[in-house]
Design an enzyme around this catalytic site. Structure first.
Site, PDB file in Angstrom:
ATOM      1  N   LYS A   1       0.877  -1.181   0.000  1.00 24.85           N
ATOM      2  CA  LYS A   1       0.000   0.000   0.000  1.00 24.85           C
ATOM      3  C   LYS A   1       0.909   1.223   0.000  1.00 24.85           C
ATOM      4  O   LYS A   1       1.526   1.559   1.019  1.00 24.85           O
ATOM      5  CB  LYS A   1      -0.891   0.000   1.244  1.00 24.85           C
ATOM      6  CG  LYS A   1      -1.886   1.156   1.301  1.00 24.85           C
ATOM      7  CD  LYS A   1      -3.047   0.957   0.346  1.00 24.85           C
ATOM      8  CE  LYS A   1      -4.108   2.047   0.527  1.00 24.85           C
ATOM      9  NZ  LYS A   1      -5.278   1.827  -0.338  1.00 24.85           N
TER      10      LYS A   1
ATOM     11  N   GLY B   1      -7.865   5.436  -3.926  1.00 22.18           N
ATOM     12  CA  GLY B   1      -8.833   6.078  -4.803  1.00 22.18           C
ATOM     13  C   GLY B   1      -8.679   5.590  -6.234  1.00 22.18           C
ATOM     14  O   GLY B   1      -8.431   4.412  -6.481  1.00 22.18           O
TER      15      GLY B   1
END
Length: 229
Positions: free
Chosen positions: A35, A111
């Site tokens: 991430k 996103g």
């Protein structure tokens, strides 16, 4: 594919659950999840990589490059926090290092594909180009998803990035007409096959149930056994 980028057509559409499902379906391989930027969480709170590990199993390697406390786009969150942003080369370097020790590295974006990571306007797409990695698109099921998926696919093609397919991140148990039709129309919008349909609420399953069911949600290209729509 050693490195697979998981992006979406927007936020809160199931990217983390899809990432966990792919990791679970590939449980026989050495899997890492990266991430680049986690936003909206304080230090010590459970982030997306921890959720992937919880659902997919503890053998998954989890790496988070940066965390910003406000729930904003990574560049905005970094600027407001006074912390350094994440650069595309940092994402690529971390993923490529993980790839030397793992069979599959899943890079989960924040996103959509073109959300800004730094003041220069760098995006997840720039990191994918540095890694020469394909980008799996996660899309919502309902009305409006076709346009967002087509725009994401167009942005990938314009940058010379491969898209192996699209996955519906959260399919309602009782889909409406739009959601049902979109199963057929999403591959047309994406210019790539439908590689999975993850049911709504999948992230609420027990880890054991999640791991037992994940392969049925995904096509063989993602380690699953799902065939057709």
């Amino acid at each position: 594919m050693t490195i697979l980028v998981v992006s979406g057509t927007g936020t809160e559409i199931g990217k983390t659950v899809v990432t966990a499902a792919v990791a679970a379906a590939c449980s026989g391989r050495r899997v890492a999840v990266l991430k680049p930027a986690q936003t909206g969480l304080a230090p010590g709170e459970q982030g997306d990589v921890a959720e992937v590990v919880r659902l997919a199993g503890g053998r998954v390697t989890a790496v988070e490059l940066a965390r910003f406390p406000e729930p904003l786009a990574p560049e905005t969150a970094a600027r407001r926090s006074g912390l350094p942003p994440v650069r595309p080369y940092e994402i690529a370097d971390a993923a490529q290092k993980l790839a030397t020790e793992h069979d599959l590295v899943l890079v989960e974006g924040a996103g959509g594909l073109l959300v800004r990571f730094d003041e220069q306007g760098s995006t997840l797409a720039d990191a994918a180009r540095l890694m020469a990695a394909p980008v799996l698109v996660v899309a919502p099921a309902g009305l409006g998803t076709l346009n967002a998926t087509a725009l994401t696919a167009e942005a990938l093609r314009a940058r010379g990035l491969a898209c192996p397919g699209v996955v519906v991140g959260s399919m309602p148990a009782e889909p409406d007409l739009a959601a049902r039709c979109n199963l057929e129309d999403l591959p047309v919008a994406a210019g790539a096959p439908l590689l999975g349909v993850v049911p709504a609420g999948a992230g609420s399953l027990s880890p054991a149930d999640f791991r037992a069911r994940a392969a049925a949600w995904l096509a063989p290209e993602l380690g699953g056994n799902r065939l057709g729509r």
